[in-house]
Design an enzyme around this catalytic site. Sequence first.
Site, mmCIF file in Angstrom:
data_model
loop_
_atom_site.group_PDB
_atom_site.id
_atom_site.type_symbol
_atom_site.label_atom_id
_atom_site.label_comp_id
_atom_site.label_asym_id
_atom_site.label_seq_id
_atom_site.Cartn_x
_atom_site.Cartn_y
_atom_site.Cartn_z
ATOM 1 N N LYS A 7 150.034 5.261 35.144
ATOM 2 C CA LYS A 7 148.770 4.599 35.091
ATOM 3 C C LYS A 7 147.598 5.358 35.538
ATOM 4 O O LYS A 7 146.489 5.545 35.173
ATOM 5 C CB LYS A 7 148.775 3.040 35.751
ATOM 6 C CG LYS A 7 149.684 2.137 35.018
ATOM 7 C CD LYS A 7 149.689 0.778 35.866
ATOM 8 C CE LYS A 7 150.396 -0.315 35.134
ATOM 9 N NZ LYS A 7 150.354 -1.648 35.689
ATOM 10 N N ASP A 36 145.839 -3.763 32.943
ATOM 11 C CA ASP A 36 147.070 -4.270 32.978
ATOM 12 C C ASP A 36 147.212 -5.347 32.070
ATOM 13 O O ASP A 36 146.326 -5.868 31.500
ATOM 14 C CB ASP A 36 147.451 -4.742 34.534
ATOM 15 C CG ASP A 36 148.638 -5.228 34.594
ATOM 16 O OD1 ASP A 36 149.848 -4.560 34.065
ATOM 17 O OD2 ASP A 36 148.831 -6.325 35.457
#
Length: 1192
Positions: free
Chosen positions: A801, A400
């Site tokens: 993701k 991230d």
Amino acid sequence: MGSLLSSFGIECGGGKEQEEERHLRANDREFNLSYKYANNEIKTSKYNLLTFLPLNLLEQLQRLANAYFICLLCLQVIPAISSLSWFTTVVPLLLVLSMTAAKDATDDINRHRSDRQVNNRKVEVLVNGKLKSEKWRNVQVGDIIKLENNQFVTADLLLLSSSEPLNLVYIETAELDGETNLKVKQALTITGDLGDNIASLSAFRGEVRCEPPNNRLDKFTGNLEVGGQTFALDNDKILLRGCTLRNTEWCFGLVVFGGPDTKLMQNSGKNRFKRTSIDHLMNVLVLIIFGFLAFMCSILAIGKGVWESREGTAFAAFLPPQDQHGPPFAAFLTFWSYVIILNTVVPISLYVSVEIIRLGNSYFIDWDRKMYHAQSNTPAQARTTTLNEELGQIKYIFSDKTGTLTQNIMTFNKCSISGKAYGNVVDFSGRAIEITEKTPKADFSWNRLADPKFSFHDSTLVDAVRQGSREAQAFFRLLALCHTVMPEELSDGGLNYQAQSPDEGALVTAARSFGFVFRARTPESITLVEMGQETTYELLAVLDFNNVRKRMSVIVRSPEGKLALYCKGADTIIYERLHPSCSKLMEVTTGHLNEYAGEGLRTLALAYKDLDEGYFESWRERHHEASTALDGREEKLDAVYEEIEKDLLLLGASAVEDKLQDGVPQTIEQLAKADIKIWVLTGDKQETAENIGYSCNMLREEMQEVFIVAGNTHQEVERELRSARKKMHPASSDEPPMRKSSILGKKTEVVEDEAVEGEYGMVINGHSLAYALQEGLQLEFLRAACMCQAVICCRVTPLQKAQVVELVKKHKRAVTLAIGDGANDVSMIKAAHIGVGISGQEGMQAVLSSDYSFAQFRYLQRLLLVHGRWSYLRMCKFLRYFFYKNFTFTFVHFWYGFFCGFSAQTVYDEWFITLYNLVYTALPVLGLALFDQDVDHRWSFQYPQLYTPGQLNLYFSKRAFLRCVLHSGYSSLVLFFIPYASMHDTVRDDGKDIADYQSFALLAQTCLLVAVNMQLGLDTHYWTAVNQFFLWGSMSVYFAVTFTMYSNGMYLIFTSSFPFIGVARNSLNQPNVWLTILLTSILCVLPVLAYRFLYMQLRPTINDKVRHKVRQDKTPPTAAPRRFQPRRISTRRSGYAFSHSRGYGDLVTSGKFLLRPVRSRPPLFSRSQPSGSPVAEDSPQIFRTITEEPSA
């Protein structure tokens, strides 16, 4: 397995029908209970008191070796085939099962404790017309609850009313997305009128129809029906569990989703039992070993049948057969007897040792003071004990951005004003020097309203402002006027800014500290304190930002009556609207912008324009017409804005830094040297993510090309990906190079790596990624992305993701690691082989779902390059040695079968067989697997290339296993035949015969133990006092136990259990016995020494080369001095990251915020916190976020 778990009640509601729509009624529990919605209790534990034993045993028996030993135990109770006592199997098996069960129980107790802590939190619930304090677990769908300032949101709520104007509430979403900026939610007017009137709230019977539970954090659709009217509901009216209420005295909400149905828990994903690649390989090897065991037993069984046919009758008088079934049946029984005797080829103690090693290496991570973050008092934590060696095999890292690579804190760093650059600190010779904590800061003590946390090091800019520089003062005046920030007076007289984006907050704070303090706002005016003088500007118009304009402007009238337009925006957009007279200034400013962009700063160009009164009035009329048009309002407004934003005069440019965490560029550089590829998966916009990519050394100007994939259709994305792949590898075929592999019947297609010359990067947008992840484009995207050294995916959802991680896991034979800090990273963390959570101010959801956690991204290099590499190296050494010593032990039995008439007689004493793995060889190999190092941590950082063998599985594989088997075969031949030959027809020095079975057994087992310990010494690179103690201690224990068990006393007490009376003292006092032990040990290790010497000379590995250098350089490497990174000149410039919503300018000027007097609210963090608090001393200013959609 799933159905069995369900039968024990582990998966509640497993047979529940799929919910298509949620229908609930406020204050009507009976109605809502009819739908059997989940309550607000969460459960992350696996067992309870009733289910622990059966479920845990079932899980453990999924290990083939454990199931095998249960079957073996059953065989041993059959007298006809049992050749060993029951305790040789029961003792190790019980030890294995008990230790594993104890570890699993401890982990689950911690999960139960965490669940109880959350479920027992208290909240006020409206029950029967009164507010009642209830535990979270008792909250039901349809309940109305009251939240107060700084409370966690209990469940997913529909906001009904609040204490704030316009029924707004401020929430912090750090637990969800890692962002600490405050966000705003707004209730419907119809429910906002309920206020905090308990009677009205109790009488409220609104019905909600909405979407079923899902994991989309940014979307909600539904309707509220009240009094026959229907109102649309969207995400702006929903408070999600995991958020925290801030700067709002109270609010009331209606529970829509509870417990496991909340979006937070839906995003937590499914708990997966993660196993390392070595675990998977071990299962394959155990199957191979089973086959090999069956092969050896078959040979011995056939030998038994042949021997019985030819020689058995000769022994009939001495050993009369108990049955008359003949040689075939004798061979059948012998087969099962040898299955029992040769069972050590499948070592049960292996699993106990593996658990101990993993636990020990996990403690090393927990105890590592170099991974302890003092400011937040956060140590590193290994939250699982089963994945340590996998840390030494990572090939892809998925990270991230916000809160992981960056601190999510914006600081005003540099600026260019009228062609002069400010922000650098120079020495007496005029050269720029690196700014550190010791660099003197500019003095702002002259400004009593300056932000005490603001720091700037170039004092020349302060001097310019104080000396009355018109350009410098105009620059900061623009920053103080052109924004949508809301000011807040604190009780101690200080100021707090509620900024929609931290960028704007940083710029307004910079203007404040340089003497242009934004103090107050009304719909018609902006009040500043300019160099100590209060000045009020009339606010005439706000030309709002949108994604096409990429700029915003304000038109103000000064106290002197002058009209001016102030504009800020992306430099490329501003340049197109400048007056021709600014061409030279534009060239100079462009150079500064390139410099700032090269340093990864977020840049912004500033310009202004004086307006004529008559022209403005006519423009104002056209603006009013456009703003009230029913058709094409946005297009008409854009045209009117374009008309007035012309012939601007350039003031300069600002540079804001999204501060990286300490050590991020160096960490990424080290990981890249270790051949680890890093992908950043972020929800931020492309420009922001690209800036961070450059500033943290993921993307570099030296790269041959950085591909931007931004197609809006399937065809465009396919064309861009294919074009990128062809540029990187022109000879690549359209069909991906696939290799099929099959493990335990599970077939997978692996995409082979393709050679690429040079380094490339890729940036792909969220909408393009959605197409790239579709079935037809998956492999094309994977091929192109895996050719790149760095990949950045922008505007991605939590689900995307996880999909990216799953794609790489599925089609690349590589180990993946995901690292993040927010709830939006949880699915990614759980999908990867290894999940790492960053703990700190951004919340704990990622940490709770992770396998490892620490406070800073920079600790990742130590976790992988030191702990991970050592753990992998130790585990591989342990497995090679363990298989070697056990195969050697077992093969001696095999050879002995040919000399004992295939009678399934053991070559060793039964007690030696029982204690060999549990006592005599257990501790030395544990010492090796816990403390061994090829090089220390400093050399591991000096040569990150040492990490690459783990990625290639060079230290333990099927080939390495085969070498162990061959090595064991050779050693067993030496350890059987040399003692056999030395004992054959041998007499003692007093002339007595010592060639008996018991003396031979003692000699064979002693030779075996000495030889395997010598091999252990050869395998050990790093000797400690513990290793020495374990090795010599184990040998001492062997001799002590042997003399004790073979003593007269033990024979007299337990005659049947200790038959080897007097063997030790009568055999071990003979010189030829010790010469035999010495000879077998030398012959066992001599080929190993020769092989290793030749291999190091002819084909040295990277480890051999570094260890040779370590021996040459007596002193350890010193840490490289921190170098001042030279400026890069970049042709890439970032557009300013306006992150607030369109239409916010209308809200600022509407007066709705000012329906009632502004009152002070408590700050996010009180200034009166005790000294020493990390928040009070070290945390930079936090800017609140406010947002509202334009009213219809």
